[in-house]
Design an enzyme around this catalytic site. Structure first.
Site, short mmCIF file in Angstrom:
data_model
loop_
_atom_site.label_atom_id
_atom_site.label_comp_id
_atom_site.label_asym_id
_atom_site.label_seq_id
_atom_site.Cartn_x
_atom_site.Cartn_y
_atom_site.Cartn_z
N GLU A 109 0.79 -1.23 0.00
CA GLU A 109 0.00 0.00 0.00
C GLU A 109 0.83 1.28 0.00
O GLU A 109 0.34 2.32 -0.39
CB GLU A 109 -0.99 0.00 1.16
CG GLU A 109 -0.32 0.01 2.51
CD GLU A 109 -1.34 0.12 3.64
OE1 GLU A 109 -2.08 1.10 3.65
OE2 GLU A 109 -1.36 -0.78 4.51
N GLU A 165 13.54 18.00 18.08
CA GLU A 165 12.76 17.03 18.83
C GLU A 165 12.37 17.62 20.18
O GLU A 165 13.09 17.51 21.15
CB GLU A 165 13.54 15.72 19.03
CG GLU A 165 13.85 15.04 17.71
CD GLU A 165 13.51 13.55 17.66
OE1 GLU A 165 13.48 12.92 18.71
OE2 GLU A 165 13.28 13.05 16.55
#
Ligand code: NAG
Length: 635
Positions: A92, A161
C-alpha cells in the site's frame, strides 16, 4: 536535517508547482533563520508520521496542523512500510522514490493531503531529521532537545525534537506533559534566538500491526500530542499552542531581523527585547522561578508574571500571551461503548511438540529473530524429556524445577500441552527467567516453549545484535541424577503459529477451520483465536476496541492488523500529582498506574464495511472475550 532539505524539498516543490502553480520556493539559511524566498522565517514544525495513521486521516490531520499554526510537517519514512521484505514494494505504500520524482502511492496521497492544507506564503515542506543527536545538543528550557549551537557553522538555532509527551510502554505508566510547560519551553527557546522548532509528536498515531518501533512499545503512539491518536484535537493542548504560535508569528518581523537585548529584573526574571532597524519591537518577559509569581516594571509599565512562565509582547507593550494562562477550552474525551456484546466463536491454537511434522530439528538453542526473520512474533522451542519410572519425585510428589533463561521478550511454558506459566521482561530489561516446579510423569514429557518478541530494538549501541528468544541455559533440577542440562540436547523449532499459517485473520483463512460457539466456546484459555462479525456503527466518531478483559495477543479487522494488545501488563509504580512548573522529564507526569498501560486500540473507520466486518483476536494468555467492546471517542 540539511541533507533532507536538499533531498526532499526539491521534488515537493516540483510537485506543488503543478498542483498549485503559485507556489515555488527557494530555501537557504543564515545564522538567524531559514530563509524562504528571500525572507527569514520563524518556522513551527510538527511530527506526523504518515504510516501511523491511515491515508483517509491525512487530509484532516494536516488541516488541523495548519489550523494549529504549523508551517512545516516532519515525517519519517518507514522503509519497512515501503519495502516489507527485500524487493517487495508492491504494497500500500509503494516505492520510496521521493528524490527522483517517481513518487510511490503513499507519497502521492500524502502530498495531495499536504496540498489541501497549503495556502499561499510559506510552502509546506517535508523534512526528515537525522536520527543521530548532534553531539553539541544544547539543553534548552527544561528538557533536552537535539539542537544546533547558535553560530556554529552559521547554522540558525533550531531544535527538532521537542517532546510533547512520551510514548506508551507496555507495563509502564503513561507519561504526559502539561501544555503550560511545553509552551514555556518553546517561548524560552524562541526568546533565545531559536527560529525553528519541531513538536515530536504533533500527532503520534498508532503503531498498527507489528510496527511498534522497539521492544515493549505499545500499539498506541499517542504521545500526549496536540492531535490525539484518533485524529481529534487534544484540548487545551492544541488550542494553547495555536495561541502561542499566533503570538510568536506576531513577533516575527522583530525576531528575524534582530538579536535580543537581555535585561534582568532580578533573580530568575528576564526581558528579551527584539528591535529591528525598521522599528518593529517584540518582547518576551520571563519568570523562571517554579514557585513565586512576580511583578516587574518593563518600560515603565507593570507586568505580572506567573511562576514558570513567559509573557509575549509583540509590540513591546501589550501582553498577547502568557504560557501559564490557558484560555483554550479543557475538553474531556470519553470512550462510549457502541457494540457491547459480540457473538464470539473460538478456535484453539495447537501446542506444538518436538518432532511434530514440519518442525526444524537442530542442536542447541537458536536466536529467535535470526530464525523468524521477524516475519512473526512467535517461535516455538521444543524438546522432550524422558523421565525414568524410578525417579524419586514420582513418589514424593516433589516435582523437579524447570529453569529457562530467555533473552526476551515473553515466554509461555507448556508442559505436555498445559500452560505452566508465563514470564516477561520489560523495556529496561527484556531478559527473563522462568523457574518453577513442573508436573512431569514417567516416560516422555513434552516441553514446548512459546517465545514471543514484542517489537525489534531500533536504537542503542549495536542494537542489531540484541537477541531475543530462549538462548539458555535450560535446566531441570530435583532429579535422581541432580540437575539435567537440557540446553545441549536436541531441540526442535517452529516459526509462527498454526493460525498464522492458516491466515485465520482473513475471511478466506478463517473459514478453513471449525470454530466453536455457544457454551463450548473457549474462555480464559491460553493460545485461543476468537472471531466475530459486526456492522459498522453509524456516525463518524473515531472507534476503538476496549480490550480490558483480555491478556496479550493481536487483533485484526477485515484482515488489517490493529496491533498488539496487552492490557494484562499493568503500569507499575505510583503516578502521584504533576506540577507543570519546574524542569520536565519523562518520569515527572504519569498516568494509568495500576491499570493497563493500554486499554483501547484504535480501529480506523476506513477499515470497515457497512456490514459484516470480520474481527479476529488471538489471545496468548487467556482472557475473556465477552468483555471486549467497540467504543466511540467523543467529547
Ligand atoms: C543570540 O545570538 C547572538 C549573535 O550570535 C548572540 O550574541 C546572543 O548571545 C544570542 N542570545 C541568546 C539569548 O542566546
Amino acid at each position: 536535517m540539511w541533507t533532507i532539505w536538499r533531498i526532499n524539498v526539491l521534488p515537493l516543490v516540483v510537485l506543488f508547482s503543478w498542483l498549485c502553480p503559485s507556489v515555488s520556493a527557494s530555501v537557504s539559511y543564515d545564522d538567524r533563520a531559514i530563509i524562504i524566498n528571500g525572507q527569514r522565517r520563524i518556522l513551527i514544525s510538527g511530527s506526523i508520521h504518515y504510516p501511523r495513521s491511515t491515508p483517509e486521516m491525512w487530509p484532516d490531520l494536516i488541516q488541523k496542523a495548519k489550523a494549529g499554526g504549523l508551517d512545516v510537517i516532519q515525517t519519517y519514512v518507514f522503509w519497512n512500510g515501503h519495502e516489507p521484505s527485500p524487493g517487495n514494494i508492491e504494497n500500500e505504500y509503494g516505492p520510496v522514490e521521493w528524490e527522483i520524482g517517481a513518487p510511490g502511492k503513499a507519497y502521492t496521497k500524502w502530498a495531495a493531503a499536504m496540498a489541501v492544507g497549503l495556502n499561499t506564503g510559506v510552502p509546506w515542506i517535508m523534512c526528515k531529521q537525522e536520527d543521530t543527536p548532534d553531539p553539541l545538543a544544547n539543553t534548552c528550557n527544561g528538557y533536552y532537545c537535539e539542537g544546533f549551537t547558535p553560530n556554529r557553522n552559521y547554522k540558525p538555532k533550531m531544535f527538532t525534537e521537542d517532546w510533547t509527551g512520551w510514548y506508551t510502554e507496555f507495563g509502564a505508566p503513561v507519561p504526559y506533559r502539561p501544555v503550560e510547560d511545553l509552551a514555556y519551553s518553546v517561548a524560552r527557546f524562541i526568546q533565545n534566538n531559536g527560529s525553528f522548532i519541531n513538536y515530536y509528536m504533533y500527532h503520534g498515531g498508532t503503531n498498527f500491526g507489528r510496527t511498534a518501533g522497539g521492544p515493549f512499545l505499545a500499539t498506541s503512539y499517542d504521545y500526549d500530542a496536540p492531535i490525539d491518536e484518533y485524529g481529534l484535537l487534544r484540548e487545551p493542548k492544541w488550542g494553547h499552542l495555536r495561541d502561542l504560535h499566533k503570538a510568536i508569528k506576531q513577533c516575527e518581523p522583530a525576531l528575524v531581523s534582530s538579536y535580543p537585548t537581555v535585561t534582568w529584573f532580578g533573580k530568575n526574571l528576564e526581558a528579551h527585547v527584539f528591535r529591528s532597524k525598521t522599528g518593529a519591537c517584540a518582547a518576551f518577559l520571563s519568570n523562571y522561578d517554579p514557585q513565586s509569581p512576580a511583578r516587574v516594571n518593563f518600560q515603565n509599565l507593570p507586568y505580572d508574571l506567573p511562576p514558570w512562565s513567559v509573557s509575549i509582547l509583540p509590540d513591546c507593550k501589550t501582553v498577547v500571551y502568557n504560557t501559564a494562562k490557558v484560555t483554550a477550552p479543557r475538553i474531556h474525551m470519553k470512550m462510549t461503548p457502541v457494540i457491547g456484546a459480540f457473538s464470539w466463536q473460538s478456535f484453539k491454537e495447537q501446542t506444538v511438540s518436538a518432532f511434530d511434522r514440519d518442525t526444524l530439528a537442530m542442536n542447541g538453542m537458536w536466536e529467535q529473530i535470526a530464525v523468524t526473520r521477524d516475519n512473526t512474533d512467535y517461535m516455538w522451542y521444543l524438546t522432550d524429556v524422558n523421565i525414568n519410572p524410578a525417579e524419586g519425585f514420582l513418589k514424593t510428589g516433589q516435582f523437579p524445577v524447570l529453569t529457562v533463561m530467555s533473552a526476551g521478550h515473553v515466554l509461555h511454558v507448556f508442559i505436555n500441552g498445559q500452560l505452566s506459566g508465563t514470564v516477561y521482561g520489560d523495556l529496561e530489561d527484556p531478559k527473563l527467567t522462568f523457574s518453577s516446579s513442573v508436573k512431569l510423569g514417567a516416560g516422555i514429557n513434552k516441553i514446548s516453549l512459546l517465545s514471543v518478541a514484542v517489537g525489534l530494538p531500533n536504537v542503542g549501541t549495536h542494537f542489531e545484535t540484541w537477541n531475543a528468544g530462549v538462548l539458555g541455559p535450560v535446566t531441570l533440577k530435583g532429579l535422581n541424577e541432580g540437575a539435567r542440562d537440557l540446553t545441549k540436547q536436541k531441540w526442535s523449532y517452529k516459526v509462527g503459529l498454526k493460525g498464522e499459517a492458516l491466515s485465520l485473520h482473513k475471511v478466506s483463512g478463517s473459514s478453513s477451520v471449525e470454530w466453536v460457539q455457544g457454551s463450548l466456546m473457549a474462555r480464559k484459555q491460553p493460545l485461543t483465536w476468537y472471531k466475530t462479525t459486526f456492522n459498522a456503527p453509524p456516525g463518524n466518531e473515531p472507534l476503538a476496541l476496549d480490550m480490558n478483559t483480555m491478556g496479550k495477543g493481536m487483533m485484526w479487522i477485515n484482515g488489517e492488523n490493529v496491533g498488539r494488545h496487552w492490557p494484562a501488563y499493568t503500569a507499575r509504580g505510583s503516578c502521584g500529582t504533576c506540577n507543570y512548573a519546574g524542569t520536565f522529564n519523562e518520569k515527572k507526569c504519569l498516568s494509568n498506574c495500576g491499570q493497563a498501560s493500554q486499554r483501547w486500540y484504535h480501529v480506523p473507520r476506513s477499515w470497515l464495511y457497512p456490514t459484516g466486518n470480520l474481527l479476529v483476536v488471538f489471545e496468548e494468555m487467556g482472557g475473556d472475550p465477552s468483555g471486549i467492546s467497540l467504543v466511540k471517542r467523543t467529547s
